[in-house]
Motif scaffolding. Structure first.
Motif, PDB file in Angstrom:
ATOM      1  N   MET A  27       0.825  -1.200   0.000  1.00  0.00           N
ATOM      2  CA  MET A  27       0.000   0.000   0.000  1.00  0.00           C
ATOM      3  C   MET A  27       0.861   1.253   0.000  1.00  0.00           C
ATOM      4  O   MET A  27       0.545   2.241  -0.681  1.00  0.00           O
ATOM      5  CB  MET A  27      -0.933   0.004   1.213  1.00  0.00           C
ATOM      6  N   HIS A  83      -3.438  -0.976  -4.602  1.00  0.00           N
ATOM      7  CA  HIS A  83      -3.644  -0.045  -3.490  1.00  0.00           C
ATOM      8  C   HIS A  83      -5.047  -0.205  -2.907  1.00  0.00           C
ATOM      9  O   HIS A  83      -5.220  -0.246  -1.679  1.00  0.00           O
ATOM     10  CB  HIS A  83      -3.436   1.392  -3.987  1.00  0.00           C
ATOM     11  N   THR A  87      -5.865  -1.876   0.777  1.00  0.00           N
ATOM     12  CA  THR A  87      -6.564  -0.991   1.708  1.00  0.00           C
ATOM     13  C   THR A  87      -7.819  -1.662   2.256  1.00  0.00           C
ATOM     14  O   THR A  87      -8.079  -1.639   3.467  1.00  0.00           O
ATOM     15  CB  THR A  87      -6.950   0.331   1.012  1.00  0.00           C
ATOM     16  N   TYR A 118     -11.233   5.783   3.555  1.00  0.00           N
ATOM     17  CA  TYR A 118     -11.867   4.659   2.872  1.00  0.00           C
ATOM     18  C   TYR A 118     -12.957   5.090   1.901  1.00  0.00           C
ATOM     19  O   TYR A 118     -13.257   4.378   0.952  1.00  0.00           O
ATOM     20  CB  TYR A 118     -12.425   3.672   3.901  1.00  0.00           C
TER      21      TYR A 118
END
Length: 229
Positions: A27, A83, A87, A118
Motif C-alpha cells: 500500500m 492499493h 486498503t 476509505y
C-alpha cells in the motif's frame, strides 16, 4: 500403555502478500507511485497558465509516446488496483480483530483525513474515470465540442461548465484529505516514522497536500472566472 506417535503439525509460512506488514508495504509503495504521478500531472496541467501551444505540445508529446504511454497507464492501473485491494483487506482485518464495536465511538488521536480515507479514495477514483473520459477520450464533454489535440481549448471549454468545475474542485479537496494522511502513513507503514518524526511528517504532509490541491484547483477557478480563456 503404548506410546502414541505424534505427527508434527506443519504450519505453512505466511507469504509477503498474506502478511499484514506485506500489505502495508504494498500500500505504501503503490501510494508513493500514485503520489509521484499526481505531482507530475499537476506540473503538466499548470502549463495552462502559459501560452496555449505549450500545453498542446505537452499533450502532443504524451500522445506520441505510443506504447510507452500505454505501459505507464498499465503500471498505474496495477498500482491503483493493488492499493485499493490492500486498503480494503487491511480494513477488513482491522474490523475482524475487533468485531464488537465501541459502545461510544470517539475520534481519539485520529484526524478527519484518516477517518475519510476509505470513502474519499473511491470518490477520487470515480473522478479520475470521469476526467479521462472528458479530457482524454472526449466522450464526456458537456456543452462543448471536443477537438483532438487542442488540450488548451478542451480544458477551457470543459471548465466553463459550472458543475464540471465544481465536481473537479470537490474531488481535489478529497484528494487533499487523502494525501495529507497517506503521505505520512506511507513512511509509517515501512517503519521510517518514529514518535519524534511523526508530528513533523504530519505537518509536512498537510503542507504538501495543500500545495497540490491549490495547484489543481487554480485551473478550473481561473477558467471559470475568465482569467484563463
Amino acid at each position: 500403555m503404548g506410546a502414541a506417535g505424534v505427527i508434527p503439525h506443519q504450519v505453512r509460512p505466511v507469504t509477503f502478500w498474506q502478511s499484514t506488514n506485506g500489505k502495508k508495504v504494498i500500500m505504501a509503495v503503490t501510494g508513493c507511485m500514485m503520489f509521484l504521478f499526481v505531482i507530475g500531472h499537476m506540473l503538466g496541467n499548470l502549463q495552462m497558465f502559459e501560452a496555449p501551444e505549450h500545453i498542446n505540445a505537452y499533450g502532443h508529446f504524451l500522445h506520441n509516446l505510443g506504447e510507452l504511454l500505454w505501459l505507464e497507464r498499465g503500471v498505474m492501473l496495477l498500482a491503483i488496483t493493488l492499493h485499493i485491494i490492500t486498503t480494503v483487506q487491511l480494513a477488513l482485518r482491522s474490523k475482524a480483530a475487533r468485531p464488537i464495536g465501541y459502545s461510544r465511538k470517539e475520534a481519539i488521536n485520529s484526524s478527519y483525513a484518516s477517518r475519510t480515507m476509505y470513502w474519499s479514495g473511491p470518490i477520487v477514483l470515480a473522478f479520475i474515470i470521469f476526467h479521462l473520459l472528458q479530457f482524454t477520450a472526449g466522450y464526456l464533454h458537456p456543452q462543448a465540442t471536443f477537438v483532438e489535440g487542442d488540450v488548451y481549448g478542451n480544458v477551457v471549454a470543459g471548465f466553463k461548465v459550472w458543475w464540471v468545475s465544481a465536481w473537479y474542485i470537490f474531488a481535489m479537496g478529497l484528494l487533499g484529505f487523502h494525501l495529507s494522511h497517506g503521505i505520512w502513513s506511507m513512511f509509517q507503514s515501512v517503519g521510517l516514522a518514529g514518535k519524534r518524526q511523526t508530528p513533523l511528517l504530519k505537518k509536512a504532509a498537510q503542507a504538501i497536500a495543500v500545495l497540490i490541491v491549490l495547484g489543481y484547483m487554480s485551473i478550473p477557478i481561473s477558467v471559470y472566472l475568465g482569467f484563463v480563456k
